[in-house]
Design a protein around this motif. Sequence first.
Motif, PDB file in Angstrom:
ATOM      1  N   UNK A  51       0.837  -1.184   0.000  1.00 45.25           N
ATOM      2  CA  UNK A  51       0.000   0.000   0.000  1.00 45.25           C
ATOM      3  C   UNK A  51       0.880   1.244   0.000  1.00 45.25           C
ATOM      4  N   UNK A  52       0.501   2.244  -0.773  1.00 42.22           N
ATOM      5  CA  UNK A  52       1.249   3.497  -0.863  1.00 42.22           C
ATOM      6  C   UNK A  52       0.755   4.437   0.229  1.00 42.22           C
ATOM      7  N   UNK A  53       1.701   5.077   0.915  1.00 46.18           N
ATOM      8  CA  UNK A  53       1.353   6.026   1.965  1.00 46.18           C
ATOM      9  C   UNK A  53       1.701   7.436   1.516  1.00 46.18           C
ATOM     10  N   UNK A  54       0.750   8.353   1.678  1.00 53.05           N
ATOM     11  CA  UNK A  54       1.004   9.766   1.410  1.00 53.05           C
ATOM     12  C   UNK A  54       1.463  10.397   2.720  1.00 53.05           C
ATOM     13  N   UNK A  55       2.687  10.906   2.738  1.00 55.06           N
ATOM     14  CA  UNK A  55       3.258  11.452   3.962  1.00 55.06           C
ATOM     15  C   UNK A  55       2.805  12.889   4.231  1.00 55.06           C
ATOM     16  N   UNK A  56       2.602  13.654   3.189  1.00 55.23           N
ATOM     17  CA  UNK A  56       2.127  15.034   3.320  1.00 55.23           C
ATOM     18  C   UNK A  56       1.011  15.271   2.312  1.00 55.23           C
ATOM     19  N   UNK A  57       0.122  16.168   2.676  1.00 53.17           N
ATOM     20  CA  UNK A  57      -0.975  16.559   1.790  1.00 53.17           C
ATOM     21  C   UNK A  57      -1.010  18.071   1.779  1.00 53.17           C
ATOM     22  N   UNK A  58      -1.231  18.674   0.616  1.00 58.47           N
ATOM     23  CA  UNK A  58      -1.363  20.125   0.523  1.00 58.47           C
ATOM     24  C   UNK A  58      -2.367  20.475  -0.563  1.00 58.47           C
ATOM     25  N   UNK A  59      -2.873  21.675  -0.476  1.00 58.49           N
ATOM     26  CA  UNK A  59      -3.786  22.185  -1.497  1.00 58.49           C
ATOM     27  C   UNK A  59      -2.970  22.958  -2.519  1.00 58.49           C
ATOM     28  N   UNK A  60      -3.208  22.669  -3.794  1.00 56.30           N
ATOM     29  CA  UNK A  60      -2.619  23.430  -4.887  1.00 56.30           C
ATOM     30  C   UNK A  60      -3.768  23.965  -5.737  1.00 56.30           C
ATOM     31  N   UNK A  61      -3.469  24.938  -6.587  1.00 57.04           N
ATOM     32  CA  UNK A  61      -4.497  25.603  -7.387  1.00 57.04           C
ATOM     33  C   UNK A  61      -4.279  25.289  -8.859  1.00 57.04           C
ATOM     34  N   UNK A  62      -5.319  24.754  -9.514  1.00 58.74           N
ATOM     35  CA  UNK A  62      -5.249  24.335 -10.907  1.00 58.74           C
ATOM     36  C   UNK A  62      -5.884  25.407 -11.792  1.00 58.74           C
ATOM     37  N   UNK A  63      -5.175  25.768 -12.860  1.00 64.78           N
ATOM     38  CA  UNK A  63      -5.664  26.719 -13.864  1.00 64.78           C
ATOM     39  C   UNK A  63      -6.126  25.905 -15.068  1.00 64.78           C
ATOM     40  N   UNK A  64      -7.369  26.117 -15.488  1.00 62.65           N
ATOM     41  CA  UNK A  64      -7.915  25.398 -16.643  1.00 62.65           C
ATOM     42  C   UNK A  64      -7.963  26.310 -17.862  1.00 62.65           C
ATOM     43  N   UNK A  65      -7.657  25.759 -19.013  1.00 61.83           N
ATOM     44  CA  UNK A  65      -7.824  26.455 -20.289  1.00 61.83           C
ATOM     45  C   UNK A  65      -8.747  25.620 -21.164  1.00 61.83           C
ATOM     46  N   UNK A  66      -9.105  26.168 -22.312  1.00 54.41           N
ATOM     47  CA  UNK A  66      -9.989  25.474 -23.241  1.00 54.41           C
ATOM     48  C   UNK A  66      -9.274  25.347 -24.573  1.00 54.41           C
ATOM     49  N   UNK A  67      -9.453  24.217 -25.249  1.00 53.19           N
ATOM     50  CA  UNK A  67      -8.793  24.014 -26.535  1.00 53.19           C
ATOM     51  C   UNK A  67      -9.356  24.938 -27.616  1.00 53.19           C
ATOM     52  N   UNK A  68     -10.537  25.521 -27.399  1.00 54.82           N
ATOM     53  CA  UNK A  68     -11.137  26.476 -28.336  1.00 54.82           C
ATOM     54  C   UNK A  68     -11.211  27.836 -27.655  1.00 54.82           C
ATOM     55  N   UNK A  69     -10.247  28.708 -27.940  1.00 53.81           N
ATOM     56  CA  UNK A  69     -10.205  30.033 -27.315  1.00 53.81           C
ATOM     57  C   UNK A  69     -11.280  30.979 -27.838  1.00 53.81           C
ATOM     58  N   UNK A  70     -11.894  30.658 -28.962  1.00 53.35           N
ATOM     59  CA  UNK A  70     -12.858  31.562 -29.577  1.00 53.35           C
ATOM     60  C   UNK A  70     -14.260  31.390 -28.988  1.00 53.35           C
ATOM     61  N   UNK A  71     -14.811  30.190 -29.078  1.00 47.84           N
ATOM     62  CA  UNK A  71     -16.183  29.959 -28.630  1.00 47.84           C
ATOM     63  C   UNK A  71     -16.290  29.110 -27.368  1.00 47.84           C
ATOM     64  N   UNK A  72     -15.212  28.498 -26.954  1.00 46.91           N
ATOM     65  CA  UNK A  72     -15.257  27.656 -25.765  1.00 46.91           C
ATOM     66  C   UNK A  72     -15.925  26.312 -25.997  1.00 46.91           C
ATOM     67  N   UNK A  73     -15.975  25.867 -27.247  1.00 48.43           N
ATOM     68  CA  UNK A  73     -16.626  24.589 -27.554  1.00 48.43           C
ATOM     69  C   UNK A  73     -15.666  23.414 -27.476  1.00 48.43           C
ATOM     70  N   UNK A  74     -14.413  23.714 -27.188  1.00 44.37           N
ATOM     71  CA  UNK A  74     -13.424  22.645 -27.073  1.00 44.37           C
ATOM     72  C   UNK A  74     -13.520  21.991 -25.711  1.00 44.37           C
TER      73      UNK A  74
END
Length: 124
Positions: free
Chosen positions: A1-24
Motif C-alpha cells: 500500500x502506498x502512503x502519502x506522507x504530506x498533503x497540501x492544497x494546490x491551485x489548478x488553472x484550466x484552459x480550453x482548446x477552443x479560445x474563440x467559442x469555448x466549444x473545445x
Amino acid sequence: MIEAHDVRTVWVVYKNTDDIEGRGRQYISNVCELEATALRIGRGKYVMGSNCPIKAVTSYRIDGQWYQPSPVVPASDEDKGVQKKIDTERSVSGRAAKAIEAAQKMGLSRDHIEALQEAIPTAK
C-alpha cells in the motif's frame, strides 16, 4: 500500500482548446502553489480573453515526490503579497458575517446593521 506522507492544497488553472467559442475541451494549464499565482497566470487567458477557471485540488507527497495533475508553478514574491491580501479579506469577511449574525441575535435590525456597515467601511 502506498502512503502519502504530506498533503497540501494546490491551485489548478484550466484552459480550453477552443479560445474563440469555448466549444473545445477544458484542460489543465498549470498547477500553482498559491491561489494568487493561479489568478495571475489565468488572467485574460481563457475563452475570448476571459479569466481562466481555477480550482483547489489536493496534492500528495509520496516517497518525497508531490503528485498532482502537473508540475507546480512556484509563487512569485508579488503572488505572496497578493495571497496575504486574499487571506486577510476572507478572514475579515468571515468575522464580519459572524458579528452580523450575533448582532441580529441580540435584536439589531437589518437597518441598524446596514447603518453600522456604512459608518465602518471595512465591515462590508
